[in-house]
Scaffold this motif. Sequence first.
Motif, mmCIF file in Angstrom:
data_model
loop_
_atom_site.group_PDB
_atom_site.id
_atom_site.type_symbol
_atom_site.label_atom_id
_atom_site.label_comp_id
_atom_site.label_asym_id
_atom_site.label_seq_id
_atom_site.Cartn_x
_atom_site.Cartn_y
_atom_site.Cartn_z
ATOM 1 N N UNK A 116 9.806 12.592 -14.467
ATOM 2 C CA UNK A 116 8.530 13.050 -13.926
ATOM 3 C C UNK A 116 7.389 12.702 -14.860
ATOM 4 N N UNK A 117 7.643 12.851 -16.166
ATOM 5 C CA UNK A 117 6.644 12.456 -17.147
ATOM 6 C C UNK A 117 6.341 10.977 -17.079
ATOM 7 N N UNK A 118 7.386 10.161 -16.824
ATOM 8 C CA UNK A 118 7.184 8.715 -16.720
ATOM 9 C C UNK A 118 6.411 8.356 -15.450
ATOM 10 N N UNK A 119 6.627 9.105 -14.371
ATOM 11 C CA UNK A 119 5.865 8.864 -13.145
ATOM 12 C C UNK A 119 4.376 9.073 -13.404
ATOM 13 N N UNK A 120 4.061 10.067 -14.234
ATOM 14 C CA UNK A 120 2.660 10.328 -14.612
ATOM 15 C C UNK A 120 2.105 9.156 -15.428
ATOM 16 N N UNK A 121 2.918 8.607 -16.321
ATOM 17 C CA UNK A 121 2.501 7.434 -17.094
ATOM 18 C C UNK A 121 2.206 6.260 -16.161
ATOM 19 N N UNK A 122 3.060 6.072 -15.150
ATOM 20 C CA UNK A 122 2.851 4.982 -14.192
ATOM 21 C C UNK A 122 1.550 5.176 -13.420
ATOM 22 N N UNK A 123 1.234 6.438 -13.097
ATOM 23 C CA UNK A 123 -0.026 6.715 -12.404
ATOM 24 C C UNK A 123 -1.207 6.278 -13.260
ATOM 25 N N UNK A 124 -1.074 6.428 -14.575
ATOM 26 C CA UNK A 124 -2.157 6.054 -15.465
ATOM 27 C C UNK A 124 -2.275 4.564 -15.681
ATOM 28 N N UNK A 160 0.809 -1.216 0.000
ATOM 29 C CA UNK A 160 0.000 0.000 0.000
ATOM 30 C C UNK A 160 0.843 1.267 0.000
ATOM 31 N N UNK A 161 2.157 1.128 0.007
ATOM 32 C CA UNK A 161 3.034 2.301 0.075
ATOM 33 C C UNK A 161 4.170 2.202 -0.950
ATOM 34 N N UNK A 162 3.765 2.095 -2.196
ATOM 35 C CA UNK A 162 4.720 2.112 -3.304
ATOM 36 C C UNK A 162 4.493 3.413 -4.072
ATOM 37 N N UNK A 163 5.541 4.217 -4.189
ATOM 38 C CA UNK A 163 5.418 5.560 -4.755
ATOM 39 C C UNK A 163 6.401 5.754 -5.906
ATOM 40 N N UNK A 164 6.036 6.637 -6.834
ATOM 41 C CA UNK A 164 6.900 6.924 -7.981
ATOM 42 C C UNK A 164 7.083 8.433 -8.112
ATOM 43 N N UNK A 165 8.298 8.829 -8.450
ATOM 44 C CA UNK A 165 8.578 10.234 -8.698
ATOM 45 C C UNK A 165 9.742 10.330 -9.675
ATOM 46 N N UNK A 166 9.951 11.519 -10.227
ATOM 47 C CA UNK A 166 11.055 11.637 -11.169
ATOM 48 C C UNK A 166 11.316 13.068 -11.573
ATOM 49 N N UNK A 167 12.445 13.253 -12.221
ATOM 50 C CA UNK A 167 12.888 14.558 -12.711
ATOM 51 C C UNK A 167 12.723 14.623 -14.221
ATOM 52 N N UNK A 168 12.115 15.704 -14.711
ATOM 53 C CA UNK A 168 12.021 15.968 -16.141
ATOM 54 C C UNK A 168 11.308 14.824 -16.870
ATOM 55 N N UNK A 169 12.005 14.138 -17.776
ATOM 56 C CA UNK A 169 11.464 12.975 -18.470
ATOM 57 C C UNK A 169 11.015 11.904 -17.476
#
Length: 310
Positions: free
Chosen positions: A157-165, A146-155
């Motif tokens: 960060x864009x990939x973290x958004x893809x993972x959210x989707x 229940x506590x797996x998180x994604x973040x990133x810089x630049x490209x």
Amino acid sequence: MKPAATEQRTRRTRWLKWSLYLLAALVFGIVLLITGAYFELHRSSGEVLSGGQKRAYLLHVPKKIPSDRPMPLVICLHGFAEWPAHVMRLSHWNQLADEFGFLVVYPRGSGFPFRWRSGDRFGSQDVKFVSDLIDQLKKEYKIDDDRIYANGLSNGGGMAFVLAGQLSERIAAIGGVAGAYVLPWREYKPKRPVPAIIFHGTDDPIVPFHGNSSGPFSFPPDIPQWVQSLAEHNGCQTNPVPLLASGSVIGVRYPGATNNAEVIFYSVAGGGHTWPGGKEMPAVIVGKTTPDIDATRLMWSFFTEHPLLR
């Protein structure tokens, strides 16, 4: 005294020796530089076989592994033409991992230079890699699902958004720093709204704060508008609530989200394509790194408040 001819030969011999020494030192230095650069780029803790390819990652295990509970997992994604060890040093995630007892993994992108396919048809390969990486780490460590998180810089960060989707059933919340959010909204189809915390500098020369549809770096989204769209997708109220300002930084929060999937946005006045509170990069290339806030610590605080709601 030595004859003039003998002294001249001695000086020539001495000069030749010193030249050879300097040349040897230069060659040795270049070899060390190339070797060091190669090691830096390819530094890893292991590999995952994903989609028929070996994909590498760098892992930080906290100094003290909690014995009474499973650990959270933070996935930190590097930017375009960067690499895991680079974003590891920029973000200072390892220090927080040691302080609070969680795992941090820095996956490596593909291609040359390393990058994430955050806006094209190959993005599914990177999504599968991250999912396979989570599975492998779960076999080796006791991870809190229940506590797996994604973040990133630049490209990243864009990939973290893809993972959210595409991995919304696994990723509890995301963070983006100077993110390049190129995935079209029509392709963003999470199974649940995902909480997000976003940071962006107003003077970012790589991913402009108000978008740019021309030039060598074409990232159309206006970042404030993109954040508002994300808030709307998450069922948040359209009018954000101001957060406490800190120096050059202004924060807003979009409350009232579906399933607590709020969105927080920090804009850095005069900030560049950098990690707030992180290690500075050459300002002449990427702009100013603000010390007014610590993006990593703020992200971690946000993550702890947003476990995966099933």
